[in-house]
Design an enzyme around this catalytic site. Structure first.
Site, mmCIF file in Angstrom:
data_model
loop_
_atom_site.group_PDB
_atom_site.id
_atom_site.type_symbol
_atom_site.label_atom_id
_atom_site.label_comp_id
_atom_site.label_asym_id
_atom_site.label_seq_id
_atom_site.Cartn_x
_atom_site.Cartn_y
_atom_site.Cartn_z
ATOM 1 N N SER A 1 -6.622 4.263 9.211
ATOM 2 C CA SER A 1 -7.936 4.330 7.552
ATOM 3 C C SER A 1 -6.715 3.665 6.836
ATOM 4 O O SER A 1 -7.917 2.399 6.283
ATOM 5 C CB SER A 1 -7.721 5.470 7.056
ATOM 6 O OG SER A 1 -7.562 6.136 5.503
ATOM 7 N N ASP B 1 -14.473 3.690 7.285
ATOM 8 C CA ASP B 1 -13.287 4.086 6.513
ATOM 9 C C ASP B 1 -14.254 5.222 5.165
ATOM 10 O O ASP B 1 -13.440 5.845 4.614
ATOM 11 C CB ASP B 1 -12.351 3.562 6.052
ATOM 12 C CG ASP B 1 -11.243 3.896 5.073
ATOM 13 O OD1 ASP B 1 -10.739 4.694 6.386
ATOM 14 O OD2 ASP B 1 -10.896 4.145 4.235
ATOM 15 N N LYS C 1 -7.939 -1.470 6.913
ATOM 16 C CA LYS C 1 -7.963 -1.489 5.509
ATOM 17 C C LYS C 1 -7.058 -2.784 4.971
ATOM 18 O O LYS C 1 -7.965 -3.737 4.348
ATOM 19 C CB LYS C 1 -8.597 -0.555 4.212
ATOM 20 C CG LYS C 1 -9.757 0.634 3.599
ATOM 21 C CD LYS C 1 -9.479 1.647 2.920
ATOM 22 C CE LYS C 1 -7.830 2.393 3.761
ATOM 23 N NZ LYS C 1 -8.025 3.579 2.481
ATOM 24 N N ARG D 1 -13.163 13.459 5.748
ATOM 25 C CA ARG D 1 -11.904 14.045 5.913
ATOM 26 C C ARG D 1 -11.325 14.957 4.970
ATOM 27 O O ARG D 1 -10.763 16.110 5.012
ATOM 28 C CB ARG D 1 -11.155 13.115 6.399
ATOM 29 C CG ARG D 1 -11.059 12.714 8.083
ATOM 30 C CD ARG D 1 -10.151 11.270 8.313
ATOM 31 N NE ARG D 1 -8.929 11.442 7.914
ATOM 32 C CZ ARG D 1 -8.066 10.439 7.158
ATOM 33 N NH1 ARG D 1 -8.388 9.326 7.325
ATOM 34 N NH2 ARG D 1 -6.647 10.875 7.103
ATOM 35 N N HIS E 1 0.523 -0.927 0.364
ATOM 36 C CA HIS E 1 0.005 0.297 0.092
ATOM 37 C C HIS E 1 0.998 1.516 -0.066
ATOM 38 O O HIS E 1 2.105 1.279 0.814
ATOM 39 C CB HIS E 1 -0.940 0.015 1.186
ATOM 40 C CG HIS E 1 -1.492 1.388 0.991
ATOM 41 N ND1 HIS E 1 -3.152 0.708 0.096
ATOM 42 C CD2 HIS E 1 -1.795 2.560 1.756
ATOM 43 C CE1 HIS E 1 -3.721 2.091 0.804
ATOM 44 N NE2 HIS E 1 -3.080 2.756 1.420
HETATM 45 N N1 URA Z 1 -4.606 6.181 2.332
HETATM 46 C C1 URA Z 1 -5.675 6.352 3.210
HETATM 47 O O1 URA Z 1 -6.800 5.344 2.538
HETATM 48 N N2 URA Z 1 -6.409 7.163 4.255
HETATM 49 C C2 URA Z 1 -5.729 8.058 4.769
HETATM 50 O O2 URA Z 1 -6.409 8.967 5.549
HETATM 51 C C3 URA Z 1 -4.381 8.440 4.130
HETATM 52 C C4 URA Z 1 -4.047 7.202 2.761
#
Ligand code: URA
Length: 425
Positions: A183, A161, A187, A168, A82
């Site tokens: 966040s 999220d 995930k 946000r 990621h």
């Molecule tokens: N990527 C994400 O998935 N969440 C965030 O808060 C920032 C970057």
């Protein structure tokens, strides 16, 4: 419990208990707590922060608001990767097939781009026919068959999220460590991989502007992953200039192919080999950089990439098609020297204005547009040489070229620009 009391508690700098965090997040995901109260809470967290324990509780509470994917039907150690976001970041397009070409299963869920940053899904959707939606069964079967699948984040994972990130985004509360860490990690944990490589970008084009903040975010996420038994490594990477040569969806797919044909720039080629080595190690395979480079440049990674594109409905002929943008405008240097700076944020925004990125979630993309740099930071350039080419569907006015050039700083000093700045395990 009353939401207003908990907002006040955080506003006054006090710690929220595990029960309070669980109550807030489940209430928000079920619609009982409205956006205006959640945005006040996000702002209070922005200013007062969260302890390690609160961040862990927040992550786990978010995780509970959706399904978790069970990848146990796939043999071997499943690895995921990621990035916290960047400009010109086509790493997944290359790294995922490269790692899969060693027989390591890569089961990845990716996101779309927003603002100046790009998203892997948008780049894949630039290929005619490519499908980003798959059922969980199809996703697992594909990884069993060819060791690789990249799909869109399922709506069923981490509902909190989905809601909170959108909130946000419009309330100036994205760039704060506990909210980013929870966040990303909720995930990643929900997506089911055994091992996770986190690419934490730092610099002008990233959420983290300083190396200290990037280290703190990395350590927070690594600790969250380890706390639930997932091997997690974070790599802090430089996002002060765009990554590689291209920004823009089709242009980045073409650059990815170029790299997998062994014709990419040395800096990004080496960077991807280093990331692959870490990912392979996370899957329990120790492989030399030279062997990884062989897989990357002798066609094995490209073969896996083609297999993956075909499996998800993509058209192989279209994959290799050059950009169909109406105009290709060369930006010519007025000076001789060494490129000192190419600020990622400015060029990400420039590409967004060409249609390569979204200003708001509902924007349509123009997959064919963007920028291809002939020169990067540290490269020498002569007056009259091409700095970059702009691919657009509207004519580029001289004013835009002037704006583009304003962001290219040329000087006399030699510049050493590294991709990987630090590794946190
Ligand atoms: N990527 C994400 O998935 N969440 C965030 O808060 C920032 C970057």
């Amino acid at each position: 419990m009353r939401t207003v009391d908990l907002i006040q508690k955080k506003r006054d700098g006090k710690e929220l208990s595990t029960k309070e965090i669980e109550w807030l997040i489940s209430g928000y995901a079920s619609g009982d707590i409205p956006d205006y109260q959640m945005s006040a809470l996000a702002m209070a967290i922005y200013f007062k922060g969260m302890s390690k324990r609160e961040t862990r509780d927040l992550t786990m509470s978010m995780l509970e608001t959706g399904e978790q994917i069970d990848l146990s039907a796939i043999m071997g150690t499943k690895v995921d990767k990621h990035s916290t976001g960047g400009v010109g970041d086509k790493v997944t397009l290359i790294l995922a097939p490269l790692v899969a070409s060693f027989g390591v299963p890569v089961a990845k869920m990716s996101g779309k781009g927003l603002g100046h940053t790009g998203g892997t899904l948008d780049k894949l959707e630039a290929i005619k026919g490519f499908q980003i939606e798959r059922t969980q069964e199809e996703f697992i079967k594909q990884v069993q068959d060819i060791n690789l699948s990249v799909i869109g984040q399922s709506d069923k994972l981490v509902r909190a999220d989905k809601l909170l990130y959108a909130l946000r985004d419009v309330t100036a509360t994205v760039d704060i460590i506990p909210l980013i860490a929870s966040s990303v990690m909720s995930k990643k944990i929900a997506s089911g991989a055994d091992s996770i490589l986190l690419d934490v970008t730092v610099g002008d084009g990233a959420f983290m502007k300083t190396i200290e903040d990037a280290v703190e975010l990395s350590q927070t996420m690594v600790d969250l992953g380890k706390a639930v038994g997932r091997q997690t490594v974070a790599v802090i990477t430089n996002m002060s200039q765009p990554l590689g040569r291209a920004i823009g969806n089709r242009l980045e797919v073409l650059e990815a192919i170029e790299i997998m044909q062994g014709k990419g720039r040395e800096d990004i080629t080496h960077f991807i080999c280093e990331l692959a080595q870490i990912m392979l190690e996370l899957a329990g395979k120790k492989v030399d950089l030279s062997e990884i480079r062989n897989h990357l440049t002798n066609g094995q990674a490209l073969k896996k990439f083609e297999e993956f594109i075909i499996y998800q409905g993509g058209d192989l002929e279209d994959l290799y098609r050059p950009s169909s943008a109406n105009y290709i405008t060369e930006v010519i240097s007025d000076d001789t020297g060494i490129i000192q700076e190419l600020p990622a944020l400015e060029f990400g925004l420039f590409a967004m204005r060409l249609g390569a990125g979204r200003a708001v979630k509902s924007d349509n993309l123009d997959y064919e547009t963007g920028i291809v740099f002939d020169k990067k930071v540290g490269d020498r350039i002569e007056k009259g040489e091409i700095i970059a080419k702009i691919y657009s569907n509207k004519k580029i006015e001289p004013k835009m070229i002037t704006e583009f050039k304003k962001n290219v700083r040329i000087g006399d000093e030699s510049v050493d620009s590294k991709e990987i700045l630090k590794i946190i395990v």
